[in-house]
Motif scaffolding. Structure first.
Motif, PDB file in Angstrom:
ATOM      1  N   ALA A 109       0.848  -1.189   0.000  1.00 18.87           N
ATOM      2  CA  ALA A 109       0.000   0.000   0.000  1.00 18.87           C
ATOM      3  C   ALA A 109       0.879   1.233   0.000  1.00 18.87           C
ATOM      4  O   ALA A 109       1.908   1.281   0.679  1.00 18.87           O
ATOM      5  CB  ALA A 109      -0.926   0.014   1.212  1.00 18.87           C
ATOM      6  N   ASP A 110       0.501   2.237  -0.776  1.00 22.88           N
ATOM      7  CA  ASP A 110       1.211   3.520  -0.818  1.00 22.88           C
ATOM      8  C   ASP A 110       0.172   4.588  -1.131  1.00 22.88           C
ATOM      9  O   ASP A 110      -0.281   4.719  -2.267  1.00 22.88           O
ATOM     10  CB  ASP A 110       2.307   3.497  -1.878  1.00 22.88           C
ATOM     11  N   GLU A 111      -0.231   5.351  -0.091  1.00 19.32           N
ATOM     12  CA  GLU A 111      -1.281   6.339  -0.245  1.00 19.32           C
ATOM     13  C   GLU A 111      -0.834   7.681   0.316  1.00 19.32           C
ATOM     14  O   GLU A 111      -0.267   7.759   1.405  1.00 19.32           O
ATOM     15  CB  GLU A 111      -2.551   5.884   0.480  1.00 19.32           C
ATOM     16  N   THR A 112      -1.097   8.752  -0.450  1.00 18.38           N
ATOM     17  CA  THR A 112      -0.792  10.119  -0.042  1.00 18.38           C
ATOM     18  C   THR A 112      -2.091  10.866   0.180  1.00 18.38           C
ATOM     19  O   THR A 112      -2.974  10.871  -0.695  1.00 18.38           O
ATOM     20  CB  THR A 112       0.054  10.840  -1.103  1.00 18.38           C
ATOM     21  N   MET A 113      -2.226  11.486   1.357  1.00 16.98           N
ATOM     22  CA  MET A 113      -3.412  12.261   1.716  1.00 16.98           C
ATOM     23  C   MET A 113      -2.967  13.646   2.141  1.00 16.98           C
ATOM     24  O   MET A 113      -2.607  13.869   3.299  1.00 16.98           O
ATOM     25  CB  MET A 113      -4.193  11.562   2.835  1.00 16.98           C
ATOM     26  N   ASP A 114      -2.875  14.555   1.169  1.00 15.42           N
ATOM     27  CA  ASP A 114      -2.399  15.920   1.387  1.00 15.42           C
ATOM     28  C   ASP A 114      -0.967  15.881   1.916  1.00 15.42           C
ATOM     29  O   ASP A 114      -0.060  15.491   1.174  1.00 15.42           O
ATOM     30  CB  ASP A 114      -3.344  16.660   2.334  1.00 15.42           C
ATOM     31  N   VAL A 115      -0.730  16.224   3.193  1.00 13.26           N
ATOM     32  CA  VAL A 115       0.640  16.276   3.726  1.00 13.26           C
ATOM     33  C   VAL A 115       1.059  14.949   4.361  1.00 13.26           C
ATOM     34  O   VAL A 115       2.153  14.845   4.899  1.00 13.26           O
ATOM     35  CB  VAL A 115       0.776  17.410   4.758  1.00 13.26           C
TER      36      VAL A 115
ATOM     37  N   ASP B 286      10.157   3.303  14.997  1.00 10.27           N
ATOM     38  CA  ASP B 286      11.194   4.331  14.907  1.00 10.27           C
ATOM     39  C   ASP B 286      10.531   5.602  14.409  1.00 10.27           C
ATOM     40  O   ASP B 286      10.067   5.676  13.265  1.00 10.27           O
ATOM     41  CB  ASP B 286      12.301   3.883  13.952  1.00 10.27           C
ATOM     42  N   THR B 287      10.460   6.632  15.280  1.00  8.66           N
ATOM     43  CA  THR B 287       9.802   7.895  14.954  1.00  8.66           C
ATOM     44  C   THR B 287      10.823   9.026  14.970  1.00  8.66           C
ATOM     45  O   THR B 287      11.550   9.197  15.942  1.00  8.66           O
ATOM     46  CB  THR B 287       8.679   8.209  15.952  1.00  8.66           C
ATOM     47  N   ARG B 288      10.853   9.809  13.877  1.00 10.77           N
ATOM     48  CA  ARG B 288      11.752  10.956  13.769  1.00 10.77           C
ATOM     49  C   ARG B 288      10.943  12.205  13.451  1.00 10.77           C
ATOM     50  O   ARG B 288      10.016  12.152  12.642  1.00 10.77           O
ATOM     51  CB  ARG B 288      12.791  10.718  12.669  1.00 10.77           C
ATOM     52  N   GLU B 289      11.286  13.312  14.109  1.00  8.52           N
ATOM     53  CA  GLU B 289      10.512  14.542  13.951  1.00  8.52           C
ATOM     54  C   GLU B 289      11.444  15.748  13.932  1.00  8.52           C
ATOM     55  O   GLU B 289      12.383  15.839  14.722  1.00  8.52           O
ATOM     56  CB  GLU B 289       9.507  14.664  15.089  1.00  8.52           C
ATOM     57  N   THR B 290      11.159  16.691  13.030  1.00 11.47           N
ATOM     58  CA  THR B 290      11.897  17.960  12.942  1.00 11.47           C
ATOM     59  C   THR B 290      10.900  19.092  12.828  1.00 11.47           C
ATOM     60  O   THR B 290       9.964  19.023  12.006  1.00 11.47           O
ATOM     61  CB  THR B 290      12.835  17.977  11.720  1.00 11.47           C
ATOM     62  N   ARG B 291      11.073  20.127  13.640  1.00 13.77           N
ATOM     63  CA  ARG B 291      10.240  21.327  13.568  1.00 13.77           C
ATOM     64  C   ARG B 291      11.066  22.439  12.932  1.00 13.77           C
ATOM     65  O   ARG B 291      12.084  22.859  13.483  1.00 13.77           O
ATOM     66  CB  ARG B 291       9.739  21.730  14.948  1.00 13.77           C
ATOM     67  N   PHE B 292      10.623  22.912  11.765  1.00 15.80           N
ATOM     68  CA  PHE B 292      11.431  23.823  10.966  1.00 15.80           C
ATOM     69  C   PHE B 292      11.564  25.205  11.588  1.00 15.80           C
ATOM     70  O   PHE B 292      12.608  25.847  11.478  1.00 15.80           O
ATOM     71  CB  PHE B 292      10.847  23.929   9.556  1.00 15.80           C
ATOM     72  N   LEU B 293      10.503  25.696  12.261  1.00 16.59           N
ATOM     73  CA  LEU B 293      10.542  27.050  12.804  1.00 16.59           C
ATOM     74  C   LEU B 293      11.537  27.180  13.954  1.00 16.59           C
ATOM     75  O   LEU B 293      12.200  28.205  14.105  1.00 16.59           O
ATOM     76  CB  LEU B 293       9.145  27.475  13.257  1.00 16.59           C
ATOM     77  N   THR B 294      11.645  26.151  14.787  1.00 15.55           N
ATOM     78  CA  THR B 294      12.532  26.206  15.957  1.00 15.55           C
ATOM     79  C   THR B 294      13.822  25.411  15.772  1.00 15.55           C
ATOM     80  O   THR B 294      14.769  25.607  16.524  1.00 15.55           O
ATOM     81  CB  THR B 294      11.801  25.668  17.199  1.00 15.55           C
TER      82      THR B 294
ATOM     83  N   LYS C 124       5.270  -0.978   8.133  1.00 12.41           N
ATOM     84  CA  LYS C 124       4.473   0.190   7.808  1.00 12.41           C
ATOM     85  C   LYS C 124       5.312   1.452   7.957  1.00 12.41           C
ATOM     86  O   LYS C 124       6.092   1.587   8.900  1.00 12.41           O
ATOM     87  CB  LYS C 124       3.246   0.294   8.723  1.00 12.41           C
ATOM     88  N   ILE C 125       5.120   2.404   7.033  1.00 11.23           N
ATOM     89  CA  ILE C 125       5.796   3.708   7.083  1.00 11.23           C
ATOM     90  C   ILE C 125       4.729   4.795   7.063  1.00 11.23           C
ATOM     91  O   ILE C 125       3.859   4.805   6.196  1.00 11.23           O
ATOM     92  CB  ILE C 125       6.750   3.904   5.893  1.00 11.23           C
ATOM     93  N   GLU C 126       4.789   5.716   8.013  1.00 13.49           N
ATOM     94  CA  GLU C 126       3.881   6.862   8.073  1.00 13.49           C
ATOM     95  C   GLU C 126       4.712   8.137   8.014  1.00 13.49           C
ATOM     96  O   GLU C 126       5.640   8.312   8.812  1.00 13.49           O
ATOM     97  CB  GLU C 126       3.062   6.834   9.364  1.00 13.49           C
ATOM     98  N   GLU C 127       4.387   9.030   7.093  1.00  9.87           N
ATOM     99  CA  GLU C 127       5.139  10.274   6.926  1.00  9.87           C
ATOM    100  C   GLU C 127       4.185  11.462   6.894  1.00  9.87           C
ATOM    101  O   GLU C 127       3.059  11.348   6.400  1.00  9.87           O
ATOM    102  CB  GLU C 127       5.949  10.242   5.630  1.00  9.87           C
ATOM    103  N   MET C 128       4.658  12.599   7.404  1.00  8.48           N
ATOM    104  CA  MET C 128       3.916  13.848   7.340  1.00  8.48           C
ATOM    105  C   MET C 128       4.910  14.989   7.162  1.00  8.48           C
ATOM    106  O   MET C 128       5.952  15.028   7.830  1.00  8.48           O
ATOM    107  CB  MET C 128       3.092  14.079   8.605  1.00  8.48           C
ATOM    108  N   ARG C 129       4.603  15.894   6.251  1.00 14.10           N
ATOM    109  CA  ARG C 129       5.488  17.038   6.027  1.00 14.10           C
ATOM    110  C   ARG C 129       4.662  18.232   5.560  1.00 14.10           C
ATOM    111  O   ARG C 129       3.855  18.121   4.641  1.00 14.10           O
ATOM    112  CB  ARG C 129       6.559  16.719   4.978  1.00 14.10           C
ATOM    113  N   ASP C 130       4.858  19.368   6.261  1.00 16.63           N
ATOM    114  CA  ASP C 130       4.299  20.634   5.823  1.00 16.63           C
ATOM    115  C   ASP C 130       5.321  21.717   6.118  1.00 16.63           C
ATOM    116  O   ASP C 130       6.501  21.431   6.310  1.00 16.63           O
ATOM    117  CB  ASP C 130       2.949  20.906   6.488  1.00 16.63           C
ATOM    118  N   ASP C 131       4.890  22.966   6.161  1.00 19.84           N
ATOM    119  CA  ASP C 131       5.839  24.062   6.380  1.00 19.84           C
ATOM    120  C   ASP C 131       6.319  24.146   7.828  1.00 19.84           C
ATOM    121  O   ASP C 131       7.273  24.874   8.118  1.00 19.84           O
ATOM    122  CB  ASP C 131       5.191  25.396   5.993  1.00 19.84           C
ATOM    123  N   ILE C 132       5.666  23.447   8.742  1.00 20.10           N
ATOM    124  CA  ILE C 132       5.991  23.546  10.160  1.00 20.10           C
ATOM    125  C   ILE C 132       6.756  22.332  10.664  1.00 20.10           C
ATOM    126  O   ILE C 132       7.717  22.459  11.432  1.00 20.10           O
ATOM    127  CB  ILE C 132       4.706  23.735  10.990  1.00 20.10           C
TER     128      ILE C 132
END
Length: 481
Positions: A296-302, A337-345, A314-322
């Motif tokens: 399965a490979d599905e994109t729902m907006d971001v 394994d969860t990785r997160e980056t906040r662009f503003l800070t 399973k792989i879950e990804e989310m990316r927007d301007d924040i």
């Protein structure tokens, strides 16, 4: 960050990390007790019998624990938190509110709205009491009572439930007799009757019309008639159901196996045949394929989700301007394994859980590794689990930062090791203890002081058989120069 490291080392395990301070006091007799203190850091910690009993003060906060039975923290402002066999019982108290909860069956919450109090108490599902803007309510189920803002209704009243009940939601009122079989719907320009599951109908002029016959087989609904997006629902379940509006169309054939959706706002269409195994989605921001259990490979907006050999990977990804986040999972909770980056800070986080073997967390350059990990994969970030349960099975812990500072504990301080800058301290109880303040200041102790050796600016000293006096030699370095 550099100034925060000493305090981080003091509190990482709740017992490791005081020996780096110049005024540090350390006294251990593993596993009976472990005491550490630093006046400069305003920190004291006493642990008895490994992780089971804890007493700790950090600034204006004091903590007690008898794991896994009891935990309590108190600060100088009067705020307190108590937990007993979490999640069995919790209690929080502050200057303006207090609450307790007994396994989500018995709950009491009282205080000001500004402090976050809900002002509701209950012994579920029998007794209810609370205060809302509409007034005070009381209920003794199933005898009689009134509830405000419960179960998705603005008001619920009942007498000898299910004999009679009355509900209100916005302007709609429903009188139920022998719920859920007989009901009368009323309101402003609104009326209806229900003889469930045979027949029912209700309507509000210009707003909605609803009918059902032999529920849930036949029903029709016209909703949101007073908006720009009226919704039309028709069903002959399970053969066919449809929900159509100017913004979105959704049709199901032989529920739940075959369906088609067209979203005119988000500009995509999808087809399930059969659900939930096969789905094809087409659109600019919404697109993808699902052929479970293979791929399965599905994109729902971001957001983007991928499966390989469900439920293996399973792989879950989310990316927007924040924010940017990715989570890789194997067999749901076995590995994550969860990785997160906040662009503003610029803040970064990473969390790895490998049940039941180990867990790893990294936040803004500070890393924490622990072995074992029994409950943490199922309740990530749960501080109550961290306080009462996790210390019981974490046989090894290590924490370090990007500046080279680190702290290690094995078997609840049978062996511990700390490094802060050029300073090093470690102990393997009861054999060896070592400290290094600088290149010219070191201390080694065997068998808790049976033999101890110290070197420093004032020379060298050797002590035997736990005596406070010993052999001294070597002139102070100031005299040698």
């Amino acid at each position: 960050m550099k100034r925060a490291i000493p305090l981080l080392l003091l509190t990482v395990f709740g017992w490791v990390g005081t020996v780096m301070a110049s005024d540090a006091t350390v006294s251990t007799l593993w596993p009976v007790y472990d005491y550490r203190a630093s006046e400069a850091a305003d920190y004291r910690s006493l642990h008895l019998f490994g992780p089971f009993i804890k007493y700790e003060t950090k600034g204006d906060e004091t903590e007690y624990a008898l794991r896994p039975l009891f935990y309590r923290s108190v600060d100088q402002d009067g705020h307190s938190k108590t937990e007993v066999l979490y999640p069995l019982y919790t209690h929080n108290s502050g200057s303006e509110s207090t609450d307790f909860n007994l396994f989500h069956l018995l709950s009491f919450d009282s205080g000001s709205r500004e402090s976050g109090s809900s002002n509701r108490s209950y012994f579920f599902p029998f007794l209810f009491y609370g205060q809302e803007e509409r007034g005070t309510y009381k209920a003794f189920f199933p005898i009689a009572g009134t509830l405000y803002n419960w179960f998705g209704r603005d008001r619920i009243s009942f007498v000898l439930f299910p004999l009679y009940s009355h509900t209100e939601r916005k302007s709609t009122e429903i009188d139920n007799v022998l719920w859920p079989f007989f009901a009368r719907i009323s309101g402003e320009n609104e009326s209806g009757l229900k003889f469930w599951p045979i027949y029912g109908q209700s309507s509000k002029e210009g707003v909605y019309r609803k009918k059902f016959f032999l529920w849930p087989i036949f029903f029709s609904e016209d909703l949101k008639m007073n908006t720009d997006n009226p919704v039309r629902v028709r069903a002959a379940w399970p053969l066919f159901t449809s929900k159509i509006s100017p913004e979105k169309s959704h049709k199901v054939f032989l529920w739940p196996f075959f369906s088609r959706t067209e979203d005119h706002v988000k500009e995509y269409s999808s087809f399930d045949a059969p659900w939930p195994l096969v789905r094809v989605t087409k659109g600019e921001k919404y697109h993808g394929y699902k052929f479970l259990p293979f791929y399965a490979d599905e994109t729902m907006d971001v957001q983007r989700k991928r499966w390989y050999l469900w439920p293996i990977y399973k792989i879950e990804e989310m990316r927007d301007d924040i924010i940017e986040r990715r989570r890789d999972r194997v067999l749901f909770f076995l590995y994550s394994d969860t990785r997160e980056t906040r662009f503003l800070t610029g803040d970064t986080k990473r969390r790895i859980d490998f049940f039941p073997f180990y867990g790893y967390q990294q936040k803004n350059g500070v890393s924490h590794l622990y072995i074992l990990s029994l409950l943490e994969p199922f309740f990530p970030g749960n501080q109550s689990i961290e306080r009462l349960w996790s210390p019981l099975w974490r046989v090894y812990q290590q924490k370090w930062d990007q500046h080279g500072n680190s702290v290690v504990s094995l078997l609840w301080n049978l062996y511990w090791h700390e490094k802060q800058g050029d300073k090093i301290a470690w102990e393997l109880f009861p054999l060896v203890e070592y400290r290094k303040e600088s290149e010219n200041s070191k201390q080694v102790s065997l068998l808790k002081g049976l033999i101890s050796y110290r070197s420093g600016e004032d020379g060298k000293e050797l002590n035997l058989f736990y005596t406070p006096w010993g052999l001294r030699w070597g002139a102070p370095r100031s005299e040698q120069l």
